[in-house]
Design an enzyme around this catalytic site. Structure first.
Site, short mmCIF file in Angstrom:
data_model
loop_
_atom_site.label_atom_id
_atom_site.label_comp_id
_atom_site.label_asym_id
_atom_site.label_seq_id
_atom_site.Cartn_x
_atom_site.Cartn_y
_atom_site.Cartn_z
CD GLU A 104 -43.33 91.73 -34.06
OE1 GLU A 104 -43.01 90.55 -33.84
OE2 GLU A 104 -44.52 92.09 -34.23
CG HIS A 131 -47.54 89.95 -37.85
ND1 HIS A 131 -47.03 91.20 -37.60
CD2 HIS A 131 -47.06 89.14 -36.87
CE1 HIS A 131 -46.27 91.15 -36.50
NE2 HIS A 131 -46.28 89.92 -36.03
CD GLU A 132 -48.21 85.46 -36.33
OE1 GLU A 132 -47.04 85.10 -36.16
OE2 GLU A 132 -48.81 86.24 -35.55
CG HIS A 161 -43.02 86.33 -36.92
ND1 HIS A 161 -41.96 87.00 -36.36
CD2 HIS A 161 -44.13 86.93 -36.43
CE1 HIS A 161 -42.43 87.96 -35.55
NE2 HIS A 161 -43.74 87.94 -35.58
#
Ligand SMILES: [Zn+2]
Ligand SMILES: [Zn+2]
Lengths: 494, 494
Positions: free
Chosen positions: A294, A264-265, A268
């Protein structure tokens, strides 16, 4: 000439933002416990300098002049985003901002104390104060932008997001999910009756999990010469585009939460690392808002990282690092696990949007004054029963006290989470249309073409377009929930 | 009123200094390799903000007014140090500083390239430029301070240091050492003939060395809640007083260099951690200059860390962490090892002052113009032969090209190293007078009383006095080399 002044301002602000970003990452990962007070003072003073520099009255003159100059297209776009930022930052009087900040900080501190105890009564007066300020803020922002109050709040996080467009989409998604969640749970139950969940117990040494995470990050495109992975209590993606700091948190008895969090990170981080460097010191060069950010993290975490094809490639990598062999369907049963729950941050991708829509609906009523803070527990509980069949009347810590957003005054932010999921599904659909073999690429660990598409259509565009414009230009379709619905149906349907 | 403006200025500067200190520590320990360019830009912009804030013309008015106000004593002292800093920072025209900075940076870059090759001819023109600027700088500083030019340069690093006082002390020390070094070497040779050096070979895992270092740091008084230890290529003590960042570098085949380096940096850290917090945001609250700072690091590294009594306590700690048993005299043979060498940073405490005195003498001639840069190799070689009987004529990389100080324009800094050693010896002597059992305390790992003395006499005084005043007030004696001579005679004499 005026543009040059804005350009110089951008460099100066960039230096302060660089310092604040690295100091924040350092605070979460390196700072000695006793260093907190001086760090908070230093960061608040730097933020004050940043505020004074971004809101200086002469900037209005520079903007007026620059808007009347004949500029190259990217300079003109840069001026437009300088203007947007200037409007967003100057529409609140300084004295208001300071009073509001004190109220928020007190409320947030109280929240940290009282949430574990579920002390709603003790918390309510502070929250009422924050909501009062939020209403006033929304009115001031509405004046400055000519938007309706809640739109003016969302505008800070995602330029172009409007209730008139989002509310119907969220309504459609809600009525779909209220039916779909029970079906998905039943499908899952039938599947688990045949093949029970293989437990993820055992020892997964942190150092090996870290190596696994780094290998996956690098594989999906993270540039290790311009970023790093470390540990913090709350995972985040911070730092600066040339040095992106990702963090995660490890549990030694399972590896999926750290791994999926790292993916997830990484999503980003890819956005940040691939923003156009020539615009880096202008607002134009920043990522376009929270929903788009997001979408990039959820793209990597959900569209790639929970894709069955991904695990064809990933399981041997897991085996190499952790010494444990998993079959694809065994791991999918974990990463696709659906569950009704009270807590947004623990929710899976099927139930998560209902948590967000609940907040989106309630927030609008809080801002327009039709709902009072004291009636929050009932309003929350009623929707929670409707949406997920759960009650939070007796546990406000699992209800309206669960998130930091409201105590800290961030109204208009929640929609970004689900818009991100919706946009990521649209992007995946666009990629599949353009590259019918994308699943085969991913199954062999080849993320080049997918990243090239994202670089071209999203990352390189930075803040050149509003959020809805960027969605439409990149995916060929206006914002819509059809792609996300189909994604859920395909992955979680019968 | 004026004082309040200075006070607010101090807070604002403190925030920028905090950011610069943490960014520098982060750069050396955490930053991704690709982050260097943006980091350099950000730090240079922040340094520019700091410069503009420290040199603002209205500060002169505030100072004039504050100097005529009736202030409490510590406010009056704060104003005096604000004035000192303001004078030091404003005595050079901005345009001069910028030209000088470019010349220094070019010379330093060239030095990094050419030093490994020993290319003096290629390096000389750049060094000539830097020296030209240094002469001009010294003249400007002399004008502003009313001091002789070289004194005005030293004044930046150690307020109150004057050639008229230091030159005779260094001359005395030089003539002592020129005789003493051969004697110490002979004494050592005789000792080693009887008991050969026990070799420090073997495997010392980095993680265990780190634990040993942390244990020693904590034992000698480092507050682990307000600082940390990490790894960097060049060891340093940085960060901020509430969060002091020490670094070291490990070699797995020996443990003494990392351990002694860690003790040295811990000495610097103790000074920073124990500065008075109520003055923290004023120049008054900072450590008093480079000589005093070095006295604190050398106190821990040499007066404590090379004291035979220290090893009574330390060797069991070493054994616990590294699993290796040493006898006191075996380890002392290592930590007291004396050697003639060409390189200052590798020198032991006996020969080190000769390296410094050589530079002190040459620097004065460079600044007053009696020595030209092109004649440096001969001037260096002549002194090196006189002082240590070594020649550097054919290896300028081991001669005048060995240090970064001159290429980077830091003239007047070198004396601080040896003054630090001299002051540390005076402090130790004062402590021994006051606490005759200090060696017994140290032999049982009790550093409380020694630290209480240093807190009272040095750390708590911050910048309340000039360097010579602080020496005399804390040790009861004016600056003198007798204590240091006696220290060397006792430790290294026959
Ligand atoms: Zn995210
Ligand atoms: Zn030092």
């Amino acid at each position: 000439m005026s543009f040059q002044k804005l350009d110089e301002l951008g460099r100066s602000l960039g230096a302060l933002e660089h310092a604040l970003a690295i100091l924040a990452a350092d605070e979460a990962t390196q700072m000695a416990v006793g260093g907190g007070e001086a760090r908070a003072e230093a960061m608040s003073a730097l933020a004050g300098m940043h505020h004074r520099q971004t809101t200086a009255p002469e900037i209005a003159d520079w903007l007026d002049a620059a808007e009347n100059e004949t500029l190259e297209p990217d300079h003109a776009a840069a001026v437009r985003e300088f203007r947007r930022e200037y409007t967003n930052r100057t529409c609140l009087p300084t004295e208001f901002v300071e009073r509001q900040m004190r109220t928020r900080m007190r409320c947030e501190q109280l929240w940290r104390d009282l949430r574990p105890k579920g002390d709603w009564t003790g918390f309510l007066p502070a929250l009422e104060g924050v909501i009062e300020f939020a209403r006033e803020e929304a009115a001031l922002r509405a004046d400055a932008t000519g938007l309706p109050p809640y739109d003016a709040m969302m505008e800070q996080f995602d330029p172009g997001n409007r209730v008139a467009e989002i509310a119907p989409l969220f309504a459609e998604l809600k009525s779909f999910l209220v039916d779909f969640v029970p079906n998905a749970l039943e499908t899952q139950q039938n599947r688990l009756k045949k093949t029970p969940l293989r437990p993820l117990s055992g020892a997964y040494p942190v150092e090996k999990q870290r190596e696994l995470g780094l290998a996956m990050m690098a594989a999906v495109g993270f540039d290790v010469t311009r970023g790093s992975l470390s540990v913090s209590h709350h995972p985040f993606c911070g730092g600066v585009p040339t040095d992106v700091r990702i963090t995660t948190r490890y549990r030694s008895n399972e590896f999926l939460s750290a791994l999926m969090g790292t993916l997830h990170e990484t999503g980003h981080a890819l956005y940040e690392q691939n923003l156009p460097t020539e615009w880096a010191h202008w607002p134009l060069g920043k990522a376009r808002g929270m929903a788009m950010h997001e979408s990039q993290s959820l793209f990597v975490e959900k569209q790639i990282g929970r894709n069955p094809a991904f695990w064809e490639w990933a399981l041997p990598v897991v085996e190499k690092h952790l010494g444990e062999r998993w079959e694809r369907d065994e791991i999918l049963a974990h990463v696709h696990y659906v569950e009704r729950g009270l807590i947004r941050v623990d929710a899976d991708e099927v139930t998560y949007p209902l948590h967000v829509i609940l907040r989106f609906e309630i927030e609008q009523e809080l801002i327009d004054g039709s709902l009072a803070a004291k009636d929050l527990p009932e309003a929350w509980d009623a929707r929670m029963r409707d949406f997920l069949g759960l009650s939070t009347m007796d546990t406000p810590q699992d209800g309206p006290m669960q998130d930091v957003h409201w105590p800290s005054g961030a109204f208009g932010y929640f929609p970004s989470y689900t818009l991100g999921a919706v946009i990521a599904a649209q992007q995946w659909a666009a990629i599949e249309r353009e590259m019918p073999d994308v699943n085969q690429q991913i199954a062999r660990g080849d993320f080049e073409a997918v990243n090239a598409w994202r670089r071209k259509h999203v990352w390189s565009q930075a803040s050149l377009w509003t959020t809805p414009e960027l969605v439409e230009r990149s995916t060929g379709e206006p914002l819509n929930v059809a792609r996300f619905r189909r994604h859920l149906e395909k992955r979680y349907g019968a």
